[in-house]
Write a protein that holds these residues in place. Sequence first.
Motif, short mmCIF file in Angstrom:
data_model
loop_
_atom_site.label_atom_id
_atom_site.label_comp_id
_atom_site.label_asym_id
_atom_site.label_seq_id
_atom_site.Cartn_x
_atom_site.Cartn_y
_atom_site.Cartn_z
N PHE A 193 0.81 -1.21 0.00
CA PHE A 193 0.00 0.00 0.00
C PHE A 193 0.85 1.27 0.00
O PHE A 193 0.32 2.36 -0.13
N GLU A 194 2.15 1.10 0.15
CA GLU A 194 3.05 2.25 0.06
C GLU A 194 3.62 2.40 -1.35
O GLU A 194 4.42 3.29 -1.61
N ARG A 195 3.20 1.52 -2.25
CA ARG A 195 3.71 1.53 -3.62
C ARG A 195 2.66 2.09 -4.57
O ARG A 195 1.47 1.87 -4.38
N GLY A 196 3.12 2.77 -5.60
CA GLY A 196 2.19 3.24 -6.62
C GLY A 196 1.75 2.12 -7.55
O GLY A 196 0.68 2.19 -8.15
N ARG A 197 2.58 1.08 -7.67
CA ARG A 197 2.28 -0.05 -8.55
C ARG A 197 2.28 -1.34 -7.74
O ARG A 197 2.71 -1.36 -6.59
N LEU A 198 1.82 -2.40 -8.39
CA LEU A 198 1.87 -3.70 -7.74
C LEU A 198 3.32 -4.08 -7.44
O LEU A 198 4.23 -3.73 -8.19
N HIS A 199 3.51 -4.81 -6.36
CA HIS A 199 4.85 -5.29 -6.02
C HIS A 199 5.37 -6.17 -7.16
O HIS A 199 4.60 -6.90 -7.80
N PRO A 200 6.68 -6.10 -7.46
CA PRO A 200 7.23 -6.94 -8.54
C PRO A 200 6.91 -8.42 -8.38
O PRO A 200 6.80 -9.14 -9.38
N PHE A 201 6.77 -8.90 -7.14
CA PHE A 201 6.40 -10.30 -6.93
C PHE A 201 5.05 -10.59 -7.58
O PHE A 201 4.87 -11.63 -8.21
N VAL A 202 4.09 -9.66 -7.42
CA VAL A 202 2.76 -9.86 -8.00
C VAL A 202 2.84 -9.82 -9.52
O VAL A 202 2.22 -10.64 -10.22
N THR A 203 3.60 -8.88 -10.05
CA THR A 203 3.74 -8.79 -11.51
C THR A 203 4.34 -10.08 -12.07
O THR A 203 3.88 -10.60 -13.09
N ALA A 204 5.37 -10.60 -11.39
CA ALA A 204 5.97 -11.85 -11.84
C ALA A 204 5.01 -13.01 -11.71
O ALA A 204 4.94 -13.89 -12.59
N MET A 205 4.24 -13.04 -10.63
CA MET A 205 3.25 -14.10 -10.43
C MET A 205 2.21 -14.09 -11.55
O MET A 205 1.89 -15.14 -12.12
#
Length: 516
Positions: A193-205
């Motif tokens: 929730f402190e990120r403007g985008r999804l965490h890279p882990f989610v993008t990779a998933m």
Amino acid sequence: MAETGSRTTDGAALPKGFRGAEQGWPQLERIPHPPHRLPLLGDVLGVDRRTPLQDSMRFAHRLGPIFRRKAFGNEFVFVAGARLAADLADEARFAKHVGLGVANLRPVAGDGLFTAYNHEPNWQLAHDVLAPAFSREAMAGYHPMMLDVAARLTGHWDREAAAGRAVDVPGDMTKLTLETIARTGFGHDFGSFERGRLHPFVTAMIGTLTYAQRLNTVPAPLAPLLLRGATRRNAADIALLNRTVDDLVRARRRAGAGGDGDDLLDRMLATAHPETGERLSPENVRYQVITFLVAGHETTSGALSFALYYLSRHPEVAARARAEVDRVWGDTPAPGYDQVAKLRYVRRVLDESLRLWPTAPAFAREARQDTVLAGEHPMRRGAWTLVLLPMLHRDPEVWGPDAERFDPDRFDAKAARGRAPHVFKPFGTGARACIGRQFALHEATLVLGLLLRRYDLSAEPGYRLRVSERLTLMPEGLRLRLERRPVPAPVTAPLTASDTDGPASAPRCPVHGVGD
């Protein structure tokens, strides 16, 4: 280990006799298939590679409760009717089949709970070691952390509402459920929730899930050529997932695994099987962590997103659910663990959303021995079929002529008791059904209750439901407008002893075995 024959794309052995669905159905011609079948290509004309599940649903409407589709020389049998699905639930004759997109996930999840073959010993070992982590006592321990993560979501939504902005429901539900499983299971904070985008882990998933599905849409010999770029990206995605999990495990080992079952990771690292004394290998720990991080948040985020879509489209349902929350929780700043189960109508909303759009939308079953499915369709040992859950959950013989209509009262106690077993299967079936079912249901019911109590929800004008597919299902592009209700205090108020008093149940697995 059972005798083995052919192998999957990653070289893992499959049970002897596995040669494709058509090899194990002696009277395949009795099962209907789409018209206009082409040589070699089969039934691929008019099929959208991005939505194979929804294409199969359309075929089921036309062809009936059992049908077959052929693509690039491989023929697959699909079951959409309740009577057939109930027979497939017979554990004495049928078992989980790891095939299609699930087998394509083995390069990243190996013999983790979801992707393990039935003959692989690590499934039973991991299941027995981890089952106590889903006991009532353990679940009550996770509850305050779920509240804390929910407070981060509502803080974000409060800011968006104050600015007059609509919220990205699938994106925010993904952040919520990832943080919940990471915090409760592994003591880790992704800072979503402190990120403007999804965490890279989610993008990779998401990348690995999408790639696993795409592999099913091209001929296997041509996949290296047609998916060359996608294959490179998938390898990079897997490497990122592995690095993330390895860092997480390394940090826990440095801190010292508790060994007293504090969370899933402690159990994986320090708990031996109660009877054999075996422990999970380092490689299998990685597979299990990835499995829980992915399966533990991806399907729950979809379930919450669909439920919020239906609540925004049915204000009378939302009003009734909100009234229940206000009545049951009152002005309690932070509902206790036992108060969540008292939201019976909210739970019905969730169940009805899972009926129409089960976010893990299918499971495969294979014959343990030569048998006849529902007394009509001979199957040889190893033959398998895919159960289409959105169609099972829409079978008019079970759900009535209005099965497409959203109606949470289908799940009131009287209606539920009147239905046959095995007609509602959003968490799979049998020994390999979802080990985390109660975790997911508690989390989702809690979050829906908190959001209903805090906001009036409305969909953006002109939005029409579009369902995206990446092995799991998600409402695409869903954004909601929020209006704060003048009620609740912060949801992070400390719990009192009375919130969780009463004797804790003995450690047990709430279900026998998402779709692990």
